[in-house]
Enzyme design. Structure first.
Site, PDB file in Angstrom:
ATOM      1  N   ASP A   6       1.310   5.260  -8.059  1.00 32.68           N
ATOM      2  CA  ASP A   6       1.577   5.315  -6.712  1.00 32.68           C
ATOM      3  C   ASP A   6       0.770   4.521  -5.978  1.00 32.68           C
ATOM      4  O   ASP A   6       0.830   3.783  -4.936  1.00 32.68           O
ATOM      5  CB  ASP A   6       2.163   6.708  -6.217  1.00 32.68           C
ATOM      6  CG  ASP A   6       1.223   7.703  -6.802  1.00 32.68           C
ATOM      7  OD1 ASP A   6       0.389   7.434  -7.671  1.00 32.68           O
ATOM      8  OD2 ASP A   6       1.491   8.911  -6.354  1.00 32.68           O
ATOM      9  N   ASP A  48       7.076  -6.946 -10.404  1.00 32.19           N
ATOM     10  CA  ASP A  48       7.840  -7.386  -9.455  1.00 32.19           C
ATOM     11  C   ASP A  48       7.277  -7.313  -8.024  1.00 32.19           C
ATOM     12  O   ASP A  48       7.500  -8.355  -7.201  1.00 32.19           O
ATOM     13  CB  ASP A  48       9.287  -6.834  -9.487  1.00 32.19           C
ATOM     14  CG  ASP A  48      10.321  -7.303 -10.280  1.00 32.19           C
ATOM     15  OD1 ASP A  48       9.655  -8.285 -11.299  1.00 32.19           O
ATOM     16  OD2 ASP A  48      11.239  -7.002 -10.517  1.00 32.19           O
TER      17      ASP A  48
END
Length: 342
Positions: free
Chosen positions: A212, A240
């Site tokens: 994260d 991505d």
């Protein structure tokens, strides 16, 4: 002797970006291309996304060039029906493609195309090294009417071999991304990567980053990363996300490599069925994937550099496809790159 390349045009815009890429490669050397159905096209023709014949052809090739797979036509939540993505997983497993390399280096001509501010992305030159044949995508799966599970599993051997790729590819620093505060597989990952670095790569700096936090840093300070090492699902998501640093996911190539067999090279973007057949697909990520094929698959470094230079020159001269804010179609983009190919 000609280099033998198996081509998998796949679905959507896949055939539209494959054709000009083969033209590009034809300008650079002696290649023998062998086309096979793959993904949704193979499901329609053969009932499966990857046939035994196609897998055998890929195994015997010098390299595999894949365009794109998938589309709403084959979307299903029925576990008994074939999906195009099953072909990708089968090919990765069947060829032993455990190392996925995704370079992220924004081209100066496209700095203003990124949603991130220029000063935030300037100087970014990072490589995502993603483990590709283990983890939750390949773990045991269960499904009942009211529950489902996907097992995430890694062995020491799997972690060591992908970590070696990352350490060997970097100059000074590896950022190993995990979720060791929660997941047992990540705790093993962190331990194995640390031990390998101590034994074999003591000159390389190693930092451990929770996934994260890594996701936040990728958009706040991407130039701080050099090589990102991570497991399968985290790598899928982070690479991505990193694509947007370049201005468009239509600009990102990738290489999937094994220890000794043929590699597979493909753009990161999908099949974009909404624009298929309109002539506006951006072929540049496919061209850059061909450059990675030349370099990593065939050892043709100068030819790979020629492709990268031609793409950069075309963009510097003003080439912009719709995803980059312009109106150049596939043919115009192809001609612009070909015109700069030395």
């Amino acid at each position: 002797m000609a280099h033998r390349i198996v081509t998998l045009p796949g679905d959507g815009i896949g055939p539209e970006i494959m054709a000009p890429t083969l033209e590009l490669l034809g300008r650079l050397g002696d290649f023998e291309f062998e086309e096979h159905m793959f993904g949704g096209a193979s499901i329609d023709a053969h009932g499966v996304a990857l046939t035994d014949e196609t897998l055998a052809a890929c195994r015997s090739a010098d390299a595999v060039l894949l365009a794109a797979v998938g589309g709403p036509k084959w979307d299903t939540t029925d576990p008994n029906k074939p999906r195009p993505e099953q072909g990708l997983l089968g090919l990765r497993k069947g060829l032993g493609l455990y190392a996925n390399l995704r370079p992220v280096k924004p081209i100066p001509a496209l700095y203003d195309a990124s949603p991130l501010r220029r000063e935030r992305i300037e100087g970014t030159d990072l490589l995502v090294v993603r483990e590709l044949t283990g983890g939750i995508y390949f773990g045991e799966k269960t499904r009942t009417a009211t529950s489902a599970s996907d097992v995430c599993s890694y062995t020491t051997e799997e972690i060591e071999r992908i970590a070696r790729v990352a350490f060997a590819a970097t100059k000074t620093k590896v950022s190993s991304v995990d979720k060791a505060n929660v997941l047992e597989t990540s705790r093993l990952w962190r331990e194995v990567v640390s031990n390998l670095r101590t034994r074999e790569f003591p000159h390389i700096e190693l930092e451990h980053v929770l996934v994260d936090n890594a996701a936040m840093q990728l958009v706040s300070a991407p130039s701080e990363f050099e090589t990102i090492l991570t497991e399968n699902m985290f790598g899928d998501i982070l690479s991505d996300e990193a694509a947007m640093i370049t201005g468009s996911i239509g600009m990102l190539p990738s290489a999937s490599l094994s220890g000794d067999g043929p590699g597979m090279f493909e753009p990161v973007h999908g099949s974009a069925p909404d624009i298929a057949g309109t002539g506006v697909a951006n072929p540049l990520a496919m061209f850059l994937s061909a450059a990675m094929l030349l370099q990593h698959g065939l050892g043709l470094a100068s030819e790979a550099a020629a492709v990268e230079s031609a793409v950069q020159s075309a963009l510097a001269a003003g080439l912009r496809t719709p995803d980059l804010g312009g109106d150049a179609g596939t043919e115009q983009a192809t001609r612009a790159v070909m015109g700069n190919l030395a």
